[in-house]
Design an enzyme around this catalytic site. Sequence first.
Site, PDB file in Angstrom:
ATOM      1  N   SER A  33       0.845  -1.191   0.000  1.00 36.44           N
ATOM      2  CA  SER A  33       0.000   0.000   0.000  1.00 36.44           C
ATOM      3  C   SER A  33       0.882   1.243   0.000  1.00 36.44           C
ATOM      4  O   SER A  33       1.676   1.425  -0.913  1.00 36.44           O
ATOM      5  CB  SER A  33      -0.964  -0.045   1.187  1.00 36.44           C
ATOM      6  OG  SER A  33      -2.022   0.866   1.009  1.00 36.44           O
ATOM      7  N   ASP A  38      -9.722  -3.806  -5.675  1.00 42.11           N
ATOM      8  CA  ASP A  38      -9.211  -2.950  -4.609  1.00 42.11           C
ATOM      9  C   ASP A  38      -9.762  -1.537  -4.791  1.00 42.11           C
ATOM     10  O   ASP A  38      -9.626  -0.937  -5.860  1.00 42.11           O
ATOM     11  CB  ASP A  38      -7.683  -2.933  -4.666  1.00 42.11           C
ATOM     12  CG  ASP A  38      -7.045  -2.295  -3.443  1.00 42.11           C
ATOM     13  OD1 ASP A  38      -7.740  -1.566  -2.720  1.00 42.11           O
ATOM     14  OD2 ASP A  38      -5.848  -2.540  -3.221  1.00 42.11           O
ATOM     15  N   HIS A  65      -8.456  -4.911  -1.216  1.00 41.81           N
ATOM     16  CA  HIS A  65      -7.185  -4.335  -0.789  1.00 41.81           C
ATOM     17  C   HIS A  65      -6.394  -5.301   0.082  1.00 41.81           C
ATOM     18  O   HIS A  65      -5.172  -5.312   0.052  1.00 41.81           O
ATOM     19  CB  HIS A  65      -7.458  -3.035  -0.019  1.00 41.81           C
ATOM     20  CG  HIS A  65      -6.234  -2.236   0.281  1.00 41.81           C
ATOM     21  ND1 HIS A  65      -5.456  -1.664  -0.703  1.00 41.81           N
ATOM     22  CD2 HIS A  65      -5.632  -1.919   1.459  1.00 41.81           C
ATOM     23  CE1 HIS A  65      -4.446  -1.015  -0.148  1.00 41.81           C
ATOM     24  NE2 HIS A  65      -4.526  -1.158   1.163  1.00 41.81           N
TER      25      HIS A  65
END
Length: 704
Positions: free
Chosen positions: A557, A644, A676
């Site tokens: 991320s 996501d 995600h």
Amino acid sequence: MTTAAASPTPPVAARTPIVRSHHGDDVEDAYEWLRAKEDPAVIAHLEAENAYTAARTAHLAGLRERVFEEIRSRTLETDLSVPSRHGDWWYYGRTVAGKQYGIQCRAPLASSDDWTPPVLSPDAEVAGEEILLDSNVEAEGQEFFSLGSFDVSTDGSRMLFGVDVTGDERYTIRVRDLASGRQLPDEIPDTFAGASFSPDGRFIVYTTVDDAWRPDTVWLHEIGTPVSDDAKLFHEPDERYWVGAGFTRSERYLVISLGSSITSEEWLVDATDLTSEPRVIWPRREGVEYDVSHAVVDGEDVLYILHNDGALDFELVRVSAADPQGARHSVIPHRPGIRLLGLSTFRDWGVIGYRREGLARLGMLDYAASTVSEIEFDEPLYSVGTGGNPEWAPPMLRLSYGSFVTPGTVFDYEIATGDLLLRKRQPVLGGYDPAEYGQARVWARADDGTQVPVSLVWKRSFGEPGAAPRPVHLYGYGSYEHSIEPGFSVPRLSELDRGVVFAVAHVRGGGEMGRQWYEDGKLLAKRNTFTDFVAAAQHLIDGGYTTPDRMVAEGGSAGGLLMGAVANLAPESFAGILADVPFVDALTTILDPSLPLTVIEWDEWGDPLHDADVYAYMKSYTPYENVREGVRYPRVLAVTSLNDTRVLYVEPAKWVARLREVGADALLKCEMVAGHGGVSGRYNAWRERAFELAWLLDVLGVAD
């Protein structure tokens, strides 16, 4: 005579230049067309990437299977959590061998003064056990399953649960009558996570999101009425703020919380009259964050407020609940370098979380004396937090504890005696002995002289770190004041047992060393995050811990942004880069306020849409825009998910395409049904991690 198989050919994304213009700067983006998720050509390209990655990693199939079996063989597949008391019941979870998802259960208390959780065994029946929710049943026929809300009414008669079956984090709430097992007709679609019952069980409080995936509205649903009749309790139009709601542990108030990255505001609603007008506690002020907990002191409803108004590392004050904007009584004054994190209040005492010397700690708050007594542990590195404490007046506090070498542990801290009562330690099968593993912290010197902590974990039989170069797996994150805590990992043992040293670079932008540590790694200081990581890698090289050809970096991320940045800054320092759902096309995303998260993210990264200086600064580091010609990149594996909603698949897809243009050996793995957090189901998650670890071990040269 046999012929060697031809080496697979990587997919070549078509170049379809689109010009982006901001602040007089024209940028030609050849791969922005990959954003069109519904375009068959995009899906075909992603499937081709998956096929190429599968072909390139086919030789690791045996290793992947061995790592998966190692994870599974070390895990007690049929197990139970430590029960938590709520109302007249003990609540706990089960896992069953062969099943992907957990099972939520409960059993009745032996008596009203029963505070010692029953010791449960997978092999023994639990007297009076009720299965509340078997997620394996709910997930039947679905490729993806995620539980976003789960709550049982205080009286124990009803249960709600919110389910996502696509990975887009939109949950459908359903309600079940627990006495009959009957599903009620109430069904609330497209909600955010975290719905809860009102204390009397008549209502459900939930939130919904806007088109940019921002939770912006709080709703009140009365059980048995049409969803179309639900009352809107609160709406926040400012796109910088996320909205949430939950009841105080005392069940006295509903608290509606608004937060951007740097500003917060909270509102109170009387829990006995949920349709009453919310009243603001402290009106929002730019840059002021606060968090509220309710308690009763000397018969008066009070609010403990943790805030940073003139207090960088926060202070704790107490105010009257009837007049929260009135006089403030200082409880824990601001102490630079000791970052107050949060307060949990109970009827007779509170527990405060804080960070000191790079570690999270807990202290008991005496309401009358306003003093704090720290709960002490004997490991040099550890993580500790509260959990499973729904009751208002318990005689003990449930804690979760662990370290890099100590498996996850559940304690009950007995208030009267100060004793820590061990309830359970995560079983690790196969003869795991924590004494065979070591953990330590070293310090790397950043370019500006800042000392950056680096945590190390290793298996002692391979020698002490630094005695001779070893393969190193260096992990980092460094955003949103998120700290990487010393935590145990079963999959990590597959690395350590092959001689790999696992390391964490606690870079600026995280929160390990207090609020200033975060401030020095965001906005126009963001580059510190990247250079700190490079400094940590260089320290490990210079100190003889490893060599560049034996080090792989990993982040996910915002940590994936870190990975892309360090690949550009110091490609010569790493043999490989593992980037999970990486935020590598940051400037394109942050320039588009219609995309999920963008506007609220301006407080973290800056607003390049309206500020030319921010635009230029972000453009100077965003990974996709700064892929370099003429350098030898480390091997790259980027993992993403089609659905996501936080970091869109298009970012790593574009990045990999650009890396290939300059000759990099880059692979893309895109889960076509996931969000995600990756795939759902524990066995699927283990296989996903086994895939990543097999690639990593191969790059490090320690594949079996």
